[in-house]
Design an enzyme around this catalytic site. Sequence first.
Site, PDB file in Angstrom:
ATOM      1  N   LEU A  90       0.837  -1.208   0.000  1.00  3.54           N
ATOM      2  CA  LEU A  90       0.000   0.000   0.000  1.00  3.54           C
ATOM      3  C   LEU A  90       0.873   1.260   0.000  1.00  3.54           C
ATOM      4  CD1 LEU A  90      -2.765  -1.064   2.560  1.00  3.54           C
ATOM      5  CD2 LEU A  90      -2.869  -1.128   0.058  1.00  3.54           C
ATOM      6  N   CYS A  91       1.924   1.240  -0.817  1.00  3.15           N
ATOM      7  CA  CYS A  91       2.861   2.370  -0.858  1.00  3.15           C
ATOM      8  C   CYS A  91       3.257   2.697  -2.297  1.00  3.15           C
ATOM      9  CB  CYS A  91       4.093   2.061  -0.020  1.00  3.15           C
ATOM     10  SG  CYS A  91       4.899   0.499  -0.433  1.00  3.15           S
ATOM     11  N   GLY A  92       2.338   2.488  -3.217  1.00  2.00           N
ATOM     12  CA  GLY A  92       2.621   2.825  -4.603  1.00  2.00           C
ATOM     13  C   GLY A  92       3.724   1.949  -5.180  1.00  2.00           C
TER      14      GLY A  92
END
Length: 293
Positions: A90-92
């Site tokens: 969930l951090c690109g």
Amino acid sequence: MASLKDMRVRIASTKATQKITKAMQMVAASKLRRAQSAAEAARPYAEKMDAVISNIAAAAAGSPGAPALLAGTGRDQVHLLLVCTGERGLCGAFNSAIVRLVRERALSLMGQGKDVKIFCVGRKGYDQLRRTFDKQIVEHVDLRGVRQLGFVNAEDIAKKILARFEAGEFDVCTLFYSRFKSVIAQIPTAQQVIPLVVEERAANAGPSTAYEYEPEEDEILARLLPRNLAVQVFRALLENNASFYGAQMSAMDNATRNAGEMIRKQTLVYNRTRQAQITKELIEIISGAEAAV
């Protein structure tokens, strides 16, 4: 076409997702401030360590007693890639960007006939790399149980690397991590740490200060180089930590905006469908009343 009930459920679900992404953005922003401060505080020490070792190494250049961490093994056949990534997603593209750089380096080395070994720090990099380089991965360090990164974590990793080097398992070690620049910019970085790359002084840099060392340069380097490896690993872990929260904050902000746009479109469709249904019911009522007259 979906029913009004289904549309209401979909809108409610999107709003719940938006609340989660907004909360994650705020948590990442809070943790980013501490992680960024820690990374920026570690940079001067790591850079000064580089400068000191470069000065001593220049004085010890050509010495037959130079430590192997500086002089190398004399070979360039086996490369160890020390890959530092995050433990969560969930951090690109934060983790993927580091893995992409590692994959390119590994394929390039293998294309030159070199042997490649991979040492993974972080679950996400390990999960991605084992799909392609499962046989090349020699060790995986999981830091999910570490609440706050400390120098002791970097020392443990450095000791494992040094033990493998002393056992003759590799000739060159390159450290991969993401250098924090800003919330929207994290730079995947490759840094050779064994043998240490000493930058030469520029010709116009002026005369350098001469030092006399006690004990001799070789003995000082033998003590400093292992610590420098731990310092560079620690710096990479801190830079990665700040980069992760910066990337997560940016990714969650985009997700929150996208959820808002999706809610707007879903609400518009819902209102139009509801209006059309009301209009249809009114027409049926009017038609029924006219037929009864």
